[in-house]
Structures are given as C-alpha cells and as structure tokens.
Design an enzyme around this catalytic site. Sequence first.
Site, PDB file in Angstrom:
ATOM      1  N   GLY B  45      42.681  -6.757 -26.466  1.00  0.00           N
ATOM      2  CA  GLY B  45      42.318  -6.355 -27.638  1.00  0.00           C
ATOM      3  C   GLY B  45      41.794  -4.794 -27.884  1.00  0.00           C
ATOM      4  O   GLY B  45      41.835  -4.175 -26.671  1.00  0.00           O
ATOM      5  N   GLU B  61      47.998  -4.068 -30.914  1.00  0.00           N
ATOM      6  CA  GLU B  61      47.517  -4.363 -29.624  1.00  0.00           C
ATOM      7  C   GLU B  61      48.699  -5.520 -28.732  1.00  0.00           C
ATOM      8  O   GLU B  61      48.799  -5.135 -27.461  1.00  0.00           O
ATOM      9  CB  GLU B  61      46.305  -5.203 -29.605  1.00  0.00           C
ATOM     10  CG  GLU B  61      45.065  -4.597 -30.210  1.00  0.00           C
ATOM     11  CD  GLU B  61      44.756  -3.396 -29.113  1.00  0.00           C
ATOM     12  OE1 GLU B  61      44.881  -3.528 -27.998  1.00  0.00           O
ATOM     13  OE2 GLU B  61      43.954  -2.640 -29.556  1.00  0.00           O
ATOM     14  N   GLU B  65      50.456  -4.137 -25.316  1.00  0.00           N
ATOM     15  CA  GLU B  65      50.255  -5.003 -23.891  1.00  0.00           C
ATOM     16  C   GLU B  65      51.620  -5.477 -23.489  1.00  0.00           C
ATOM     17  O   GLU B  65      51.704  -5.674 -22.445  1.00  0.00           O
ATOM     18  CB  GLU B  65      49.215  -6.078 -24.330  1.00  0.00           C
ATOM     19  CG  GLU B  65      47.682  -5.550 -24.837  1.00  0.00           C
ATOM     20  CD  GLU B  65      46.837  -4.822 -23.746  1.00  0.00           C
ATOM     21  OE1 GLU B  65      47.521  -5.003 -22.390  1.00  0.00           O
ATOM     22  OE2 GLU B  65      46.144  -4.171 -24.039  1.00  0.00           O
ATOM     23  N   ASP B  83      24.842 -11.057 -29.889  1.00  0.00           N
ATOM     24  CA  ASP B  83      24.841 -10.651 -28.426  1.00  0.00           C
ATOM     25  C   ASP B  83      25.832 -10.699 -27.615  1.00  0.00           C
ATOM     26  O   ASP B  83      25.970 -10.692 -26.407  1.00  0.00           O
ATOM     27  CB  ASP B  83      23.520 -11.194 -27.726  1.00  0.00           C
ATOM     28  CG  ASP B  83      23.821 -12.612 -27.654  1.00  0.00           C
ATOM     29  OD1 ASP B  83      24.850 -13.288 -28.177  1.00  0.00           O
ATOM     30  OD2 ASP B  83      23.060 -13.445 -27.132  1.00  0.00           O
ATOM     31  N   GLU B 114      45.245  -4.152 -14.423  1.00  0.00           N
ATOM     32  CA  GLU B 114      46.471  -4.998 -14.267  1.00  0.00           C
ATOM     33  C   GLU B 114      46.251  -6.034 -15.496  1.00  0.00           C
ATOM     34  O   GLU B 114      45.542  -6.236 -16.348  1.00  0.00           O
ATOM     35  CB  GLU B 114      46.006  -6.020 -13.094  1.00  0.00           C
ATOM     36  CG  GLU B 114      45.689  -5.511 -11.715  1.00  0.00           C
ATOM     37  CD  GLU B 114      45.365  -6.293 -10.774  1.00  0.00           C
ATOM     38  OE1 GLU B 114      46.068  -7.409 -10.812  1.00  0.00           O
ATOM     39  OE2 GLU B 114      44.377  -6.419  -9.981  1.00  0.00           O
TER      40      GLU B 114
END
Lengths: 221, 221
Positions: B45, B61, B65, B83, B114
């Site tokens: 992400g 994204e 990837e 949080d 990786e």
Amino acid sequence: MYQYRHPHPSVTADIVIFTLQDEQLKLLLIKRAVEPYKGQWALPGGFVRMDEDLDAAARRELAEETGISGVYLEQLYTFGAVDRDPRERVITVAYYALIPSDRIVLQAATDADEAGWFAMDALPALAFDHPAIVDMARQRLVAKLDYSTIAFQFMPETFTLTELQRVYEAIRQEVLDKRNFRKWVLALDQIEETGEMKRDTASRPAKLYRVRDRERVDIIK
Amino acid sequence: MYQYRHPHPSVTADIVIFTLQDEQLKLLLIKRAVEPYKGQWALPGGFVRMDEDLDAAARRELAEETGISGVYLEQLYTFGAVDRDPRERVITVAYYALIPSDRIVLQAATDADEAGWFAMDALPALAFDHPAIVDMARQRLVAKLDYSTIAFQFMPETFTLTELQRVYEAIRQEVLDKRNFRKWVLALDQIEETGEMKRDTASRPAKLYRVRDRERVDIIK
C-alpha cells in the site's frame, strides 16, 4: 497553522439517514448554508476530527443532526474522486443509518439552514456526488433485505406483522404475499409476541410483536 | 511546505491481493524496509496522491507490487482508528484484488525488502491493523462466493471443472460434492467449453472450460 511536507486531503464523514414514514422510505437532507452548493440540499456530514475514529465521527454527525444515538449505523463506501469537491481534495467516508419511525426528530443543524425528510422517489437535486452515495446506500439496503434482518431496525418498539410487511414492501417497492411473508419472517425467530394487541377503529385487533434483540442484525444463512 | 488551518490526516490505500496456488488461498505480503514495524510483514500500500482517485491509487499500488493490471479489484472498507499508525493520523482505504493463478509474478517493491505469497492459514505477524483488514477481506470473499461468480476471477485462461471445484473448496475450506457442484456451476451459464481437453498422465482427459466474460462478475440472484 499546520505544516506538512506533502499536500494532505481533507476527510469527511457523510451519512445517509434512512427512516420509514407513511409507508415510504425517506432520508434526511440538510440545506447547505455555505458555499459551495449554498442553498442546495445535501447529506448531513462534516470533517473527521483528528482525535476521533471514523465511526465516532459518523455517530457525532448523526447525533448533531437528529439528536439520535444507539441506532444501526454502518460504513457504506469511501468516495474520493479528485474533483468531487470544488474547493479542495476531500475524501468522504460514507455511512448509512436506520432510524426507527417512532424516533424521528430533527434538531437545528449547526451548518444548515433547514433539514427535512424526503421520500426516496421525490428527492431534490443534491450537492457534490451525493446522488451516487444515496444510490449506493439504497442498493446496499435492498441487497441486505435478502440475507439479513436489517429492516427490523426501522421498526418502533412494538409493531404488527402487517406494519412489518409494509416496511419490506416500501423498501423493495413491491407487494408481498401476506401468508408467505408471515411464514418467512416468523421462521427467522427474530421477533416475539409482546402479549399485547393493537386495537384501532379501522381494522381488527392484531398481535403486537417486538424485535428479540435489537442490537443484533443477524445475517440470514 | 503545505499549510492548513486545521490538522489533516494522511490517506493511504492498502490492498489485500489474493491468489490461489497449490489449492491454497494465498495473499501477497511485503516486508517493511522502514519504520514503523521495520522488518515486519505488511499489506502492500501507499499514500493516495492528490491527483489520483482512490481506485487509481489502489491499481497503481497493485501494478507496482505485482506488475499486474486488469484484474478484479474492489474497495473493501476504510480503517481509520485514531492510533492505527504510531507516526500520525493515517486513514487507509482498503481494497482487495483477485489474481488468476497463471498471472502470479512479483516485482521488487520500491518500499519493501522482500515480497512473498503466504497461505491464509500460515500468515506471519502483520504490521498495523493489517490482521483486521485481512480478516475482513477473507470474510467478504467467502460471503461473495454464495451470491456471485467472484471465484472465477482466480481461474487461468482455461481450466477443468475439477480445478474450479478445488478453488471453491480452498476458499470455503470444505469439501464439496462433485455432482452438485458441477450442476450448480454449469447452471450459472458463466463458463463455456473450449472444445479442448486437458490430458495429463495422472488422470483421465477432462474438458477445458473458460469464463464467458471475465470482466463481468455476476451477482447470482
């Protein structure tokens, strides 16, 4: 002033607040008091505060607009088209809420001139991408009718089976067979008799039911 | 520097990228090269750019990837607990994507040490609230199996009915009756015979099928 190395979007929470009134599916709109879209109707909503979760922001907006809390609220979808707000990049996390028909109230909304309930088939022109948000909320609601007891969330404390059937009919926009509906809905085992009868002059006395566990919206499998 | 009158959150798009490999449901994880959670596995992400829509950010994204585009991608849910990121307020719009098993590739990810495919029942500890995101994606996928042809998205160009059944079994984690499965899946009218047979030494020749219209994921009603 707050400074960042990269530009940041604003994030809002908007809510589609549904209720059932006069056997019609209605939603709450506010008339915008400020630009953009000043004077136009829009979904209630506002900026997510830095110290509140998304759900909390939606619940706060709901309470500010209606004074209601403790009702069914679910995240719907996040709308983030680049140009959806003419002022700046605003990403909105859309929610929808279901208000029982006996809890409909309206408070003066802080950032709105007026607020009102509108039938789904008589909506005014809406600001921003709110038509798309309303469409998706309605689709979600109709889809959930088939595999959950979500419609029970609209019911007042006690209700007759006929009243419950009218709610399903209003959302689906079709007439249901009375006997099949009763068989189906009782087999779900989610409502129970109160032991009381509803008596009014217009119709025969009918058994009053209540939702067994209002907090729970069961997925029907 | 960018200045704002009010504090602004950051918004990211994270993707749960599913595939089926060796009759197992797997997802793509990257090992974080930077703090926080440096060295820990996480969903791919990154930040949503100011000039791109949310879906575009997720597709970018995904391409970065895996090098893959044109696959099934759907917004899942937006996670925004105050949080959830120790650095700052980060709201993430989570997506999930389904990659056909014959298109599995991996590229070096720019912000990761990786990357690797992990079976759902053997996931490593995940950073942030990513376990909750993965849980919800898996639930959505299982729920969609019942009322859509979403699982077809995992299939290679051509496949046998046995291979298709293995995919359903891998996602549901249960063994299905061969005859009932075939009857059900053919009645959907979403796959067609290619006219070719699959011949390998281990089993009898079997008809090869293909998805009639891969772009469309039909809702089964």
